[in-house]
Motif scaffolding. Structure first.
Motif, short mmCIF file in Angstrom:
data_model
loop_
_atom_site.label_atom_id
_atom_site.label_comp_id
_atom_site.label_asym_id
_atom_site.label_seq_id
_atom_site.Cartn_x
_atom_site.Cartn_y
_atom_site.Cartn_z
N LEU A 64 -0.40 5.45 -10.82
CA LEU A 64 0.79 5.98 -11.50
C LEU A 64 0.86 5.48 -12.93
O LEU A 64 1.21 6.24 -13.85
CB LEU A 64 2.05 5.56 -10.74
N ASN A 65 0.52 4.22 -13.15
CA ASN A 65 0.56 3.66 -14.49
C ASN A 65 -0.40 4.41 -15.43
O ASN A 65 -0.06 4.69 -16.58
CB ASN A 65 0.20 2.18 -14.44
N LYS A 89 -10.88 7.62 -10.88
CA LYS A 89 -11.67 6.43 -10.56
C LYS A 89 -10.87 5.45 -9.72
O LYS A 89 -11.37 4.92 -8.72
CB LYS A 89 -12.14 5.76 -11.85
N VAL A 90 -9.63 5.21 -10.11
CA VAL A 90 -8.80 4.24 -9.36
C VAL A 90 -8.38 4.82 -8.02
O VAL A 90 -8.39 4.12 -7.00
CB VAL A 90 -7.57 3.82 -10.19
N ALA A 91 -8.01 6.10 -8.00
CA ALA A 91 -7.58 6.72 -6.74
C ALA A 91 -8.71 6.72 -5.72
O ALA A 91 -8.50 6.36 -4.55
CB ALA A 91 -7.11 8.15 -7.02
N LEU A 92 -9.91 7.12 -6.14
CA LEU A 92 -11.03 7.15 -5.20
C LEU A 92 -11.49 5.75 -4.81
O LEU A 92 -11.88 5.52 -3.66
CB LEU A 92 -12.20 7.94 -5.82
N SER A 93 -11.43 4.81 -5.74
CA SER A 93 -11.79 3.42 -5.42
C SER A 93 -10.84 2.86 -4.36
O SER A 93 -11.27 2.17 -3.43
CB SER A 93 -11.74 2.55 -6.68
N THR A 94 -9.55 3.17 -4.50
CA THR A 94 -8.57 2.71 -3.52
C THR A 94 -8.85 3.32 -2.15
O THR A 94 -8.81 2.63 -1.12
CB THR A 94 -7.14 3.09 -3.96
N PHE A 95 -9.15 4.61 -2.13
CA PHE A 95 -9.45 5.28 -0.87
C PHE A 95 -10.69 4.68 -0.20
O PHE A 95 -10.69 4.40 1.00
CB PHE A 95 -9.65 6.77 -1.10
N PHE A 96 -11.76 4.47 -0.97
CA PHE A 96 -12.98 3.93 -0.38
C PHE A 96 -12.81 2.46 0.03
O PHE A 96 -13.41 2.02 1.01
CB PHE A 96 -14.15 4.10 -1.35
N GLY A 137 12.36 4.75 -15.01
CA GLY A 137 11.41 3.65 -14.95
C GLY A 137 11.27 3.01 -13.58
O GLY A 137 10.73 1.91 -13.46
N LEU A 138 11.72 3.71 -12.52
CA LEU A 138 11.68 3.13 -11.18
C LEU A 138 10.56 3.71 -10.32
O LEU A 138 10.44 3.38 -9.15
CB LEU A 138 13.03 3.35 -10.48
N GLY A 139 9.73 4.57 -10.92
CA GLY A 139 8.65 5.18 -10.16
C GLY A 139 7.66 4.17 -9.63
O GLY A 139 7.16 4.31 -8.50
N ASP A 140 7.36 3.14 -10.41
CA ASP A 140 6.41 2.12 -9.98
C ASP A 140 6.89 1.40 -8.73
O ASP A 140 6.11 1.13 -7.81
CB ASP A 140 6.18 1.10 -11.10
N LEU A 141 8.18 1.10 -8.69
CA LEU A 141 8.75 0.42 -7.53
C LEU A 141 8.67 1.31 -6.29
O LEU A 141 8.33 0.84 -5.19
CB LEU A 141 10.20 0.04 -7.81
#
Length: 300
Positions: free
Chosen positions: A192-193, A280-287, A147-151
């Protein structure tokens, strides 16, 4: 030749997200009046190397543990499908580590020539980043199974990526510089979530105790909304704080599709429907990162 298998293992679709922190950090450096094309390019390449190490190690670690099986939703992994062997993946990981460390060394020399203490500090951070990329799923003590992947994602893809790249140029940091780093870190964690909500059932059955497995889907959705909301507030506050021009606020436009995405996530009942939301989230973050970088580098 196994070009197609290696390209699949490298997971090209994850690479734009990995450089988001670099783009934001280099954009912030322009506010300080600092820029260096060589440092910028080396920072991008080093970060891509770390992401590739992470992807290959994740393929290997989950494959060896049996986490990647027929119940898993999403693209088949190289080891799972048999397109690459354990030995081939181990060789790929080692080669990626060597190449990435070389680029990190070149980056630190270009950024910190004449600053031996900074070279030593960032060398330790670079080695730690390589170790963390591998230990996410590899080995008996893999922290991604606890459960430490998010951190990890928040710290390395957000704080270290943004603040580290900024420091390469400025050799100093202010407390408000933390805000964009938190934004990128939270959005990366949101990706990741989503991944973990998609894999909730298969992860639960094989003992991969991600944060989603510990929270359950309803609470993981609430956590997801929190990540998106706080990321927006942090970036908005930062732009106001630095007295940004109107066009520099354009990076916030990505939160329109992210709001639509959040409403979609709320309605999802089947884990398979989380998979298209990842992109959607990955590309939104990149843009968002790209618009931020362009806003502070082209017009300043």
């Amino acid at each position: 030749m196994k070009t197609k298998a290696w390209l699949s293992a490298v997971r090209l679709r994850t690479l734009p997200l990995s450089v988001s922190g670099i783009l934001v950090g280099c954009g912030m450096a322009a506010i300080y009046g600092q820029s260096d094309r060589i440092v910028f390019i080396l920072a991008l390449v080093s970060t891509l190397g770390l992401q590739i190490i992470s992807n290959l190690a994740n393929d290997y670690g989950d494959g060896v543990k049996g986490t990647d099986n027929d119940e898993r939703i999403g693209p088949k992994r190289a080891l799972q499908s048999g397109s690459l062997s354990r030995k081939e993946l181990r060789t790929g990981i080692r080669l990626s580590v060597v190449i990435t460390l070389i680029f990190i060394g070149l980056l630190l020399y270009a950024a910190f020539e004449g600053y031996p203490a900074f070279i030593l500090l960032f060398s330790v951070l670079g080695i730690t980043a390589v170790w963390a990329a591998i230990k996410y799923t590899v080995g008996d003590s893999a922290y991604g199974y606890k459960g430490l992947g998010d951190l990890f994602v928040f710290c390395f893809f957000g704080l270290l990526s943004v603040l580290g790249s900024l420091f390469l140029f400025t050799k100093e940091l202010g407390w408000t510089d933390l805000l964009p780093a938190v934004t990128v870190g939270l959005l990366s964690t949101a990706v990741l979530n989503l991944n973990n909500m998609r894999d909730f059932i298969s992860d639960s059955r094989v003992g991969k105790n991600t944060l989603v497995v510990k929270l359950g889907i309803p609470r993981a959705k609430a956590y997801h909304f929190f990540l998106l909301l706080v990321s927006l507030l942090c970036m908005l506050y930062y732009l106001i704080w630095v007295d940004a021009e109107w066009y520099q606020f354009l990076c916030l436009i990505v939160f329109i599709p992210l709001t639509i995405h959040a409403l979609r996530v709320r309605q999802i009942k089947s884990p398979v429907d989380f998979d298209p939301e990842l992109k959607k989230v990955a590309l939104s973050t990149f843009f968002m990162a790209l618009l931020f970088y362009l806003g502070f580098n082209i017009f300043l």
